[in-house]
Write a protein that holds these residues in place. Sequence first.
Motif, PDB file in Angstrom:
ATOM      1  N   TYR A  86      33.543  49.959   4.776  1.00  0.00           N
ATOM      2  CA  TYR A  86      34.439  49.150   5.605  1.00  0.00           C
ATOM      3  C   TYR A  86      34.793  47.851   4.894  1.00  0.00           C
ATOM      4  O   TYR A  86      35.962  47.456   4.849  1.00  0.00           O
ATOM      5  CB  TYR A  86      33.790  48.865   6.963  1.00  0.00           C
ATOM      6  N   GLN A  87      33.812  47.181   4.321  1.00  0.00           N
ATOM      7  CA  GLN A  87      34.055  45.913   3.624  1.00  0.00           C
ATOM      8  C   GLN A  87      34.940  46.120   2.400  1.00  0.00           C
ATOM      9  O   GLN A  87      35.834  45.318   2.124  1.00  0.00           O
ATOM     10  CB  GLN A  87      32.730  45.251   3.236  1.00  0.00           C
ATOM     11  N   LEU A  88      34.725  47.193   1.661  1.00  0.00           N
ATOM     12  CA  LEU A  88      35.558  47.485   0.503  1.00  0.00           C
ATOM     13  C   LEU A  88      37.007  47.764   0.904  1.00  0.00           C
ATOM     14  O   LEU A  88      37.942  47.277   0.273  1.00  0.00           O
ATOM     15  CB  LEU A  88      34.991  48.668  -0.289  1.00  0.00           C
ATOM     16  N   SER A  89      37.189  48.560   1.945  1.00  0.00           N
ATOM     17  CA  SER A  89      38.554  48.876   2.374  1.00  0.00           C
ATOM     18  C   SER A  89      39.254  47.644   2.940  1.00  0.00           C
ATOM     19  O   SER A  89      40.450  47.446   2.724  1.00  0.00           O
ATOM     20  CB  SER A  89      38.553  50.005   3.399  1.00  0.00           C
ATOM     21  N   LYS A  90      38.514  46.786   3.626  1.00  0.00           N
ATOM     22  CA  LYS A  90      39.083  45.548   4.161  1.00  0.00           C
ATOM     23  C   LYS A  90      39.505  44.621   3.020  1.00  0.00           C
ATOM     24  O   LYS A  90      40.594  44.047   3.044  1.00  0.00           O
ATOM     25  CB  LYS A  90      38.056  44.855   5.054  1.00  0.00           C
ATOM     26  N   LYS A  91      38.671  44.507   2.002  1.00  0.00           N
ATOM     27  CA  LYS A  91      38.986  43.664   0.849  1.00  0.00           C
ATOM     28  C   LYS A  91      40.221  44.192   0.116  1.00  0.00           C
ATOM     29  O   LYS A  91      41.107  43.427  -0.264  1.00  0.00           O
ATOM     30  CB  LYS A  91      37.789  43.617  -0.105  1.00  0.00           C
ATOM     31  N   GLU A  92      40.297  45.496  -0.051  1.00  0.00           N
ATOM     32  CA  GLU A  92      41.445  46.105  -0.732  1.00  0.00           C
ATOM     33  C   GLU A  92      42.731  45.885   0.062  1.00  0.00           C
ATOM     34  O   GLU A  92      43.778  45.573  -0.502  1.00  0.00           O
ATOM     35  CB  GLU A  92      41.206  47.606  -0.929  1.00  0.00           C
ATOM     36  N   ALA A  93      42.650  46.012   1.379  1.00  0.00           N
ATOM     37  CA  ALA A  93      43.828  45.796   2.224  1.00  0.00           C
ATOM     38  C   ALA A  93      44.303  44.350   2.129  1.00  0.00           C
ATOM     39  O   ALA A  93      45.504  44.080   2.052  1.00  0.00           O
ATOM     40  CB  ALA A  93      43.505  46.154   3.670  1.00  0.00           C
ATOM     41  N   GLU A  94      43.373  43.401   2.109  1.00  0.00           N
ATOM     42  CA  GLU A  94      43.744  41.985   1.984  1.00  0.00           C
ATOM     43  C   GLU A  94      44.404  41.709   0.639  1.00  0.00           C
ATOM     44  O   GLU A  94      45.387  40.976   0.558  1.00  0.00           O
ATOM     45  CB  GLU A  94      42.514  41.100   2.157  1.00  0.00           C
ATOM     46  N   GLU A  95      43.875  42.312  -0.422  1.00  0.00           N
ATOM     47  CA  GLU A  95      44.463  42.118  -1.751  1.00  0.00           C
ATOM     48  C   GLU A  95      45.868  42.704  -1.803  1.00  0.00           C
ATOM     49  O   GLU A  95      46.770  42.106  -2.379  1.00  0.00           O
ATOM     50  CB  GLU A  95      43.571  42.753  -2.824  1.00  0.00           C
ATOM     51  N   ASN A  96      46.078  43.852  -1.193  1.00  0.00           N
ATOM     52  CA  ASN A  96      47.397  44.467  -1.179  1.00  0.00           C
ATOM     53  C   ASN A  96      48.390  43.623  -0.395  1.00  0.00           C
ATOM     54  O   ASN A  96      49.539  43.479  -0.787  1.00  0.00           O
ATOM     55  CB  ASN A  96      47.341  45.884  -0.600  1.00  0.00           C
ATOM     56  N   ASN A  97      47.957  43.060   0.725  1.00  0.00           N
ATOM     57  CA  ASN A  97      48.843  42.211   1.523  1.00  0.00           C
ATOM     58  C   ASN A  97      49.205  40.943   0.765  1.00  0.00           C
ATOM     59  O   ASN A  97      50.324  40.472   0.848  1.00  0.00           O
ATOM     60  CB  ASN A  97      48.198  41.849   2.857  1.00  0.00           C
ATOM     61  N   GLN A  98      48.276  40.369   0.039  1.00  0.00           N
ATOM     62  CA  GLN A  98      48.548  39.161  -0.714  1.00  0.00           C
ATOM     63  C   GLN A  98      49.548  39.438  -1.826  1.00  0.00           C
ATOM     64  O   GLN A  98      50.369  38.600  -2.145  1.00  0.00           O
ATOM     65  CB  GLN A  98      47.256  38.584  -1.287  1.00  0.00           C
ATOM     66  N   GLU A  99      49.493  40.598  -2.412  1.00  0.00           N
ATOM     67  CA  GLU A  99      50.428  40.951  -3.469  1.00  0.00           C
ATOM     68  C   GLU A  99      51.830  41.164  -2.925  1.00  0.00           C
ATOM     69  O   GLU A  99      52.798  41.038  -3.649  1.00  0.00           O
ATOM     70  CB  GLU A  99      49.954  42.213  -4.197  1.00  0.00           C
ATOM     71  N   ASP A 100      51.940  41.476  -1.637  1.00  0.00           N
ATOM     72  CA  ASP A 100      53.242  41.707  -1.038  1.00  0.00           C
ATOM     73  C   ASP A 100      53.976  40.406  -0.736  1.00  0.00           C
ATOM     74  O   ASP A 100      55.183  40.404  -0.571  1.00  0.00           O
ATOM     75  CB  ASP A 100      53.108  42.524   0.248  1.00  0.00           C
ATOM     76  N   ILE A 101      53.255  39.302  -0.642  1.00  0.00           N
ATOM     77  CA  ILE A 101      53.854  37.996  -0.389  1.00  0.00           C
ATOM     78  C   ILE A 101      53.804  37.201  -1.693  1.00  0.00           C
ATOM     79  O   ILE A 101      52.750  37.005  -2.271  1.00  0.00           O
ATOM     80  CB  ILE A 101      53.096  37.236   0.721  1.00  0.00           C
ATOM     81  N   LEU A 102      54.975  36.764  -2.146  1.00  0.00           N
ATOM     82  CA  LEU A 102      55.078  36.079  -3.433  1.00  0.00           C
ATOM     83  C   LEU A 102      55.540  34.640  -3.241  1.00  0.00           C
ATOM     84  O   LEU A 102      56.308  34.349  -2.321  1.00  0.00           O
ATOM     85  CB  LEU A 102      56.099  36.794  -4.320  1.00  0.00           C
ATOM     86  N   ASN A 103      55.098  33.765  -4.143  1.00  0.00           N
ATOM     87  CA  ASN A 103      55.653  32.418  -4.171  1.00  0.00           C
ATOM     88  C   ASN A 103      56.885  32.427  -5.077  1.00  0.00           C
ATOM     89  O   ASN A 103      57.265  33.469  -5.619  1.00  0.00           O
ATOM     90  CB  ASN A 103      54.599  31.395  -4.620  1.00  0.00           C
ATOM     91  N   ALA A 104      57.518  31.277  -5.248  1.00  0.00           N
ATOM     92  CA  ALA A 104      58.772  31.217  -6.014  1.00  0.00           C
ATOM     93  C   ALA A 104      58.575  31.637  -7.479  1.00  0.00           C
ATOM     94  O   ALA A 104      59.421  32.347  -8.038  1.00  0.00           O
ATOM     95  CB  ALA A 104      59.360  29.817  -5.930  1.00  0.00           C
ATOM     96  N   LYS A 105      57.466  31.217  -8.084  1.00  0.00           N
ATOM     97  CA  LYS A 105      57.223  31.594  -9.485  1.00  0.00           C
ATOM     98  C   LYS A 105      57.025  33.102  -9.632  1.00  0.00           C
ATOM     99  O   LYS A 105      57.537  33.718 -10.566  1.00  0.00           O
ATOM    100  CB  LYS A 105      55.999  30.857 -10.032  1.00  0.00           C
ATOM    101  N   GLN A 106      56.285  33.684  -8.709  1.00  0.00           N
ATOM    102  CA  GLN A 106      56.048  35.122  -8.763  1.00  0.00           C
ATOM    103  C   GLN A 106      57.347  35.897  -8.516  1.00  0.00           C
ATOM    104  O   GLN A 106      57.602  36.910  -9.167  1.00  0.00           O
ATOM    105  CB  GLN A 106      54.985  35.520  -7.739  1.00  0.00           C
ATOM    106  N   ALA A 107      58.155  35.399  -7.582  1.00  0.00           N
ATOM    107  CA  ALA A 107      59.447  36.046  -7.311  1.00  0.00           C
ATOM    108  C   ALA A 107      60.347  35.949  -8.537  1.00  0.00           C
ATOM    109  O   ALA A 107      61.042  36.908  -8.882  1.00  0.00           O
ATOM    110  CB  ALA A 107      60.114  35.391  -6.105  1.00  0.00           C
ATOM    111  N   ALA A 108      60.333  34.783  -9.197  1.00  0.00           N
ATOM    112  CA  ALA A 108      61.143  34.609 -10.410  1.00  0.00           C
ATOM    113  C   ALA A 108      60.708  35.593 -11.487  1.00  0.00           C
ATOM    114  O   ALA A 108      61.545  36.200 -12.161  1.00  0.00           O
ATOM    115  CB  ALA A 108      61.015  33.174 -10.907  1.00  0.00           C
TER     116      ALA A 108
END
Length: 110
Positions: free
Chosen positions: A20-42
């Motif tokens: 459960y902890q591993l899957s929760k951590k992986e889901a959080e990492e995937n969600n963070q990658e889906d939201i980008l700041n301006a530098k990442q978007a560039a």
Amino acid sequence: MKDLNLITGEDLKKLATELYQLSKKEAEENNQEDILNAKQAAKLLDLSPATIYGKTHRNEIPFFKQGKKLLFSRAALIEWLRKGENQVAITSSTTAKSKAAEYLHQNRRF
């Protein structure tokens, strides 16, 4: 007789908790990658950060704000690229007419 490895109920609980902890951590990492700041978007769009800021100012690129931070959805940017079109707010015909009248008034030639 072969040795049997028995899994106890306590072992199952520990394994389930770890999974459960591993899957929760992986889901959080995937969600963070889906939201980008301006530098990442560039970087994703192969543009300069200044160009990204200009496009957001003109509403040419999908973005959202959290406080003063500009954020971008990776999926929305990729969809925007695939469409190949700007997502500009459509102006009403009266606004367009007033802008045209103002332009003609300022650029009269006598």
